[in-house]
Design a protein around this motif. Structure first.
Motif, mmCIF file in Angstrom:
data_model
loop_
_atom_site.group_PDB
_atom_site.id
_atom_site.type_symbol
_atom_site.label_atom_id
_atom_site.label_comp_id
_atom_site.label_asym_id
_atom_site.label_seq_id
_atom_site.Cartn_x
_atom_site.Cartn_y
_atom_site.Cartn_z
ATOM 1 N N LEU A 1 0.554 -1.091 -0.098
ATOM 2 C CA LEU A 1 0.311 0.062 -0.097
ATOM 3 C C LEU A 1 0.865 1.811 0.216
ATOM 4 N N GLY A 2 1.803 1.061 0.505
ATOM 5 C CA GLY A 2 2.751 2.704 0.943
ATOM 6 C C GLY A 2 4.031 2.738 -0.778
ATOM 7 N N SER A 3 3.776 1.592 -1.210
ATOM 8 C CA SER A 3 4.414 1.464 -3.070
ATOM 9 C C SER A 3 3.412 2.059 -3.972
ATOM 10 N N PHE A 4 2.181 1.647 -3.612
ATOM 11 C CA PHE A 4 0.719 2.415 -4.002
ATOM 12 C C PHE A 4 0.842 3.521 -4.353
ATOM 13 N N ALA A 5 1.138 4.289 -3.323
ATOM 14 C CA ALA A 5 1.157 5.738 -2.495
ATOM 15 C C ALA A 5 2.316 6.741 -3.574
ATOM 16 N N VAL A 6 3.529 5.283 -3.403
ATOM 17 C CA VAL A 6 4.775 6.094 -4.343
ATOM 18 C C VAL A 6 4.824 6.293 -6.069
ATOM 19 N N LEU A 7 3.861 5.219 -6.457
ATOM 20 C CA LEU A 7 3.526 5.249 -7.333
ATOM 21 C C LEU A 7 2.782 6.153 -8.329
ATOM 22 N N VAL A 8 1.447 7.031 -7.444
ATOM 23 C CA VAL A 8 0.644 7.748 -7.721
ATOM 24 C C VAL A 8 1.568 9.015 -7.710
ATOM 25 N N TYR A 9 1.924 9.481 -6.231
ATOM 26 C CA TYR A 9 2.733 10.457 -6.378
ATOM 27 C C TYR A 9 3.256 10.712 -7.424
ATOM 28 N N GLY A 10 4.551 9.712 -7.679
ATOM 29 C CA GLY A 10 5.476 10.201 -8.784
ATOM 30 C C GLY A 10 4.871 9.937 -10.353
ATOM 31 N N VAL A 11 3.662 9.370 -10.250
ATOM 32 C CA VAL A 11 3.295 9.790 -11.611
ATOM 33 C C VAL A 11 1.780 10.515 -11.951
ATOM 34 N N LEU A 12 1.578 10.817 -10.836
ATOM 35 C CA LEU A 12 -0.345 11.370 -10.896
ATOM 36 C C LEU A 12 0.098 12.099 -9.715
ATOM 37 N N PRO A 13 0.863 13.398 -9.618
ATOM 38 C CA PRO A 13 0.585 14.064 -8.520
ATOM 39 C C PRO A 13 -0.444 14.861 -7.534
ATOM 40 N N ARG A 14 -1.308 14.885 -8.821
ATOM 41 C CA ARG A 14 -2.343 15.914 -8.239
ATOM 42 C C ARG A 14 -3.654 14.767 -7.143
ATOM 43 N N ILE A 15 -3.101 13.987 -8.187
ATOM 44 C CA ILE A 15 -4.595 12.919 -6.716
ATOM 45 C C ILE A 15 -3.376 11.850 -6.132
ATOM 46 N N ALA A 16 -2.670 12.412 -5.652
ATOM 47 C CA ALA A 16 -2.106 11.818 -5.080
ATOM 48 C C ALA A 16 -2.458 11.212 -3.396
ATOM 49 N N ALA A 17 -4.278 11.915 -3.123
ATOM 50 C CA ALA A 17 -4.360 11.183 -2.188
ATOM 51 C C ALA A 17 -5.391 9.825 -2.724
ATOM 52 N N LEU A 18 -5.155 9.326 -3.871
ATOM 53 C CA LEU A 18 -5.484 8.116 -3.915
ATOM 54 C C LEU A 18 -4.422 7.167 -3.446
ATOM 55 N N GLY A 19 -3.554 7.606 -3.034
ATOM 56 C CA GLY A 19 -2.094 6.911 -1.683
ATOM 57 C C GLY A 19 -3.467 6.403 -0.558
ATOM 58 N N TRP A 20 -4.001 7.371 -0.210
ATOM 59 C CA TRP A 20 -5.236 7.153 1.196
ATOM 60 C C TRP A 20 -6.799 6.598 0.909
ATOM 61 N N ALA A 21 -7.190 6.437 -0.374
ATOM 62 C CA ALA A 21 -8.023 6.402 -0.802
ATOM 63 C C ALA A 21 -8.238 4.694 -0.876
ATOM 64 N N TYR A 22 -7.029 4.222 -1.463
ATOM 65 C CA TYR A 22 -6.780 2.488 -0.924
ATOM 66 C C TYR A 22 -6.620 2.156 0.306
ATOM 67 N N ALA A 23 -5.350 2.644 0.865
ATOM 68 C CA ALA A 23 -5.441 2.580 2.132
ATOM 69 C C ALA A 23 -6.716 2.397 3.061
ATOM 70 N N GLY B 1 7.221 4.762 -10.038
ATOM 71 C CA GLY B 1 7.056 5.557 -8.572
ATOM 72 C C GLY B 1 8.117 7.047 -8.840
ATOM 73 N N LEU B 2 8.925 6.262 -8.718
ATOM 74 C CA LEU B 2 10.684 7.137 -8.904
ATOM 75 C C LEU B 2 10.322 7.366 -9.854
ATOM 76 N N THR B 3 10.887 6.353 -11.061
ATOM 77 C CA THR B 3 10.831 6.859 -12.822
ATOM 78 C C THR B 3 9.737 7.892 -13.248
ATOM 79 N N GLY B 4 8.717 7.771 -12.822
ATOM 80 C CA GLY B 4 7.827 9.074 -13.476
ATOM 81 C C GLY B 4 8.235 10.891 -12.653
ATOM 82 N N LEU B 5 8.448 10.425 -10.852
ATOM 83 C CA LEU B 5 8.977 11.916 -10.663
ATOM 84 C C LEU B 5 10.134 11.930 -10.892
#
Length: 537
Positions: A449-471, A526-530
């Motif tokens: 779940l933490g890595s999913f938050a990394v993915l969303v933040y790195g690729v789609l930072p404006r909807i990073a809250a999706l990390g919270w939603a999945y958790a 996520g890091l690649t997207g960042l």
């Protein structure tokens, strides 16, 4: 700058100059929270409102409800968690099971709302810009408290409407109890926002008070079977219990909530009028000058160590409490087949004791996922507040900067899980090896779940809250899925559902290794997207 603004529009706003612009700020805050606010309200109010159906399936007969009252009267460990049962009606069981937890969630929601729209606005510099226009000195605080009031009123309304069939008076009392606790901590957060210089410290201090309130409630309930212990009355969560919804409501307790809310609100308003924008009554200490912040990892550790310490202490104490309840789990289940089935869905079919241990470890893991997501998304906060820019302008690259925070996120998640497992084993007094092994297995889903938050933040930072939603979805499924008997297709959305339920069941390596691999893939992506995208302004 605020003083200049107040003087500028004083002739046109008269005695209300300190509240000028409140309506505009309220609309702005509601727009900014248009997604998260309804989710909080629906999660807390909707869960409580739907509880009668799930508990009715478990405790459907008067005999089954009477057995719960008997078990709680003799089991102080379980009573410290849920509180006393005041009546054998279905509504009273809903209040017993949910009032403390939902009140705590309402408190967390409220403190986050108030700090977000007060101290954090000052940290980013947006409040100083707004205060240069026709905005009164106390308008931001008023708007923040109104948002918190709207959210808590929504929770109270949902609870009242959902449980009105069990008794309108009891439903209203339960709604007011949960919303009252939320507003107590909203006004407390308002005071902390005036005293401290950072939003992080304001949230931390308010959360610490919430932890103390929970501990007082737990200690008082363990020592008394009717909620009358003085320690219970020292806690706002204890007040929520003692309203006694569906069991001869004590309406005068609502006045206690109102008095504390008014007093804390008055203190916050007075403090807000005595300081300049960006200033505080408890200034932050200067940082170290001996080179301890020479690396990105050491900086991340400095920024997040307070949060990790709080989570670690909380997990250790929660583990001790759950462990002390383990021996009494069989007594609570008794001959109730519905309760046994729910426990087995949560913890596996390995006997009541092992199922209870597995279920509690699973609950700790779901909460640890919230820490992991919070710690990962600290990157987003550092970026959007432009605190990352001075660091990245030097020799520190984006990946190195991000990895420093990820060390704390993933390493910290493993640490708090081990502390929770240690507390669980100490409270239980046996099975140290199996309990700690089960904790490590569940940590894999926390990392995913933490890595999913990394993915969303790195690729789609404006909807990073999706990390919270999945958790949050995973937590909700773990918390209510078994009781609501949700289909497997829905339950399988949670990564925790695929891991072996330990201790007591067979160890399955395939899902563990698959989730580890997915965590690595998500983190790398996520890091690649960042590295490839533009930084947010």
């Amino acid at each position: 700058m605020t003083a200049v603004a107040d003087t500028a529009f004083a002739p046109r706003t008269g005695g209300n100059r300190h509240l000028a612009g409140t309506g505009a700020l309220l609309r702005l805050a509601l727009r900014r929270d248009r997604i998260m606010l309804p989710l909080w309200v629906l999660a807390i109010g909707g869960t409580t409102a739907s509880a009668a159906g799930s508990l009715g399936a478990v405790y459907g007969t008067p005999e089954e409800r009477a057995s719960v009252i008997s078990s709680m009267a003799t089991n102080s460990s379980l009573r410290s968690l849920y509180g006393p049962v005041f009546d054998d009606s279905l509504g009273a069981l809903v209040s017993w099971r949910y009032v403390a937890f939902m009140s705590a969630f309402a408190a967390v929601m409220s403190l986050l709302i108030v700090v977000r729209h007060t101290r954090e606005e000052e940290e980013t510099g947006r409040q100083e810009m707004l205060s240069s226009a026709m905005v009164g000195r106390r308008a931001p605080l008023t708007a923040a408290l109104l948002v918190a009031l709207i959210a808590n009123a929504g929770i109270a309304l949902l609870t009242t409407l959902g449980l009105a069939g069990e008794g309108a008076a009891g439903a209203l009392a339960l709604g007011l109890a949960i919303g009252g606790v939320g507003m107590v901590f909203a006004t407390m957060a308002a005071v902390m926002a005036q005293l401290t210089e950072t939003g992080r410290l304001a949230k931390g201090l308010t959360a610490a008070v919430l932890g103390v309130a929970w501990a007082l409630k737990a200690a008082g309930d363990a020592a008394s079977t009717d909620g009358s212990h003085v320690l219970t009355w020292l806690s706002p969560i204890g007040w929520a219990e003692n309203i006694r919804a569906f069991a001869g409501e004590r309406w005068w307790v609502v006045l206690l909530f109102a008095a504390v809310i008014v007093i804390q609100g008055a203190v916050a308003y007075d403090l807000a009028g005595r300081r300049d924008v960006g200033m505080s009554f408890l200034p932050a200490r200067p940082g170290p000058a001996d080179g301890r912040l020479a690396t990105a990892t050491s900086l991340a550790w400095r920024l997040q160590r307070g949060s990790l310490l709080g989570w670690g202490i909380g997990f250790l104490l929660a583990g001790l409490m759950f462990g002390s309840m383990t021996e009494g789990a069989a007594d609570l289940v008794g001959d109730n087949e519905n309760t046994r089935e729910i426990l087995e869905r949560m913890g596996g079919q390995a006997g009541v004791t092992n199922s209870f241990l597995a279920a509690m470890i699973g609950m700790l893991a779901m909460l640890a996922a919230l820490y992991a997501v919070q710690s990962v998304l600290r990157l987003n906060g550092e970026e959007t507040s432009q605190r990352a820019e001075p660091i990245l302008a030097g020799a520190v690259g984006r990946i190195r900067w991000a990895v420093g925070h990820l060390y704390v996120a993933f390493g910290g998640a493993a640490l708090i899980m081990l502390l929770g497992g240690l507390g669980l084993a100490l409270g239980y007094g046996k099975d140290f090896g199996p309990v700690l092994g089960a904790v490590l297995v569940q940590t894999v889903a926390v990392w995913l779940l933490g890595s999913f938050a990394v993915l969303v933040y790195g690729v789609l930072p404006r909807i990073a809250a999706l990390g919270w939603a999945y958790a949050g979805l995973s937590l909700g499924l773990g918390w209510l899925g078994a009781a609501l008997n949700l289909p497997s297709a829905v339950m399988n959305l949670s990564p925790f559902e695929h891991l072996p339920k330990l201790p007591g069941n067979e160890m399955l390596w395939t899902p563990v290794l698959v989730q580890l691999a997915l965590a690595v893939v998500f983190t790398v992506a996520g890091l690649t997207g960042l590295r490839r995208r533009d930084m947010q302004s």
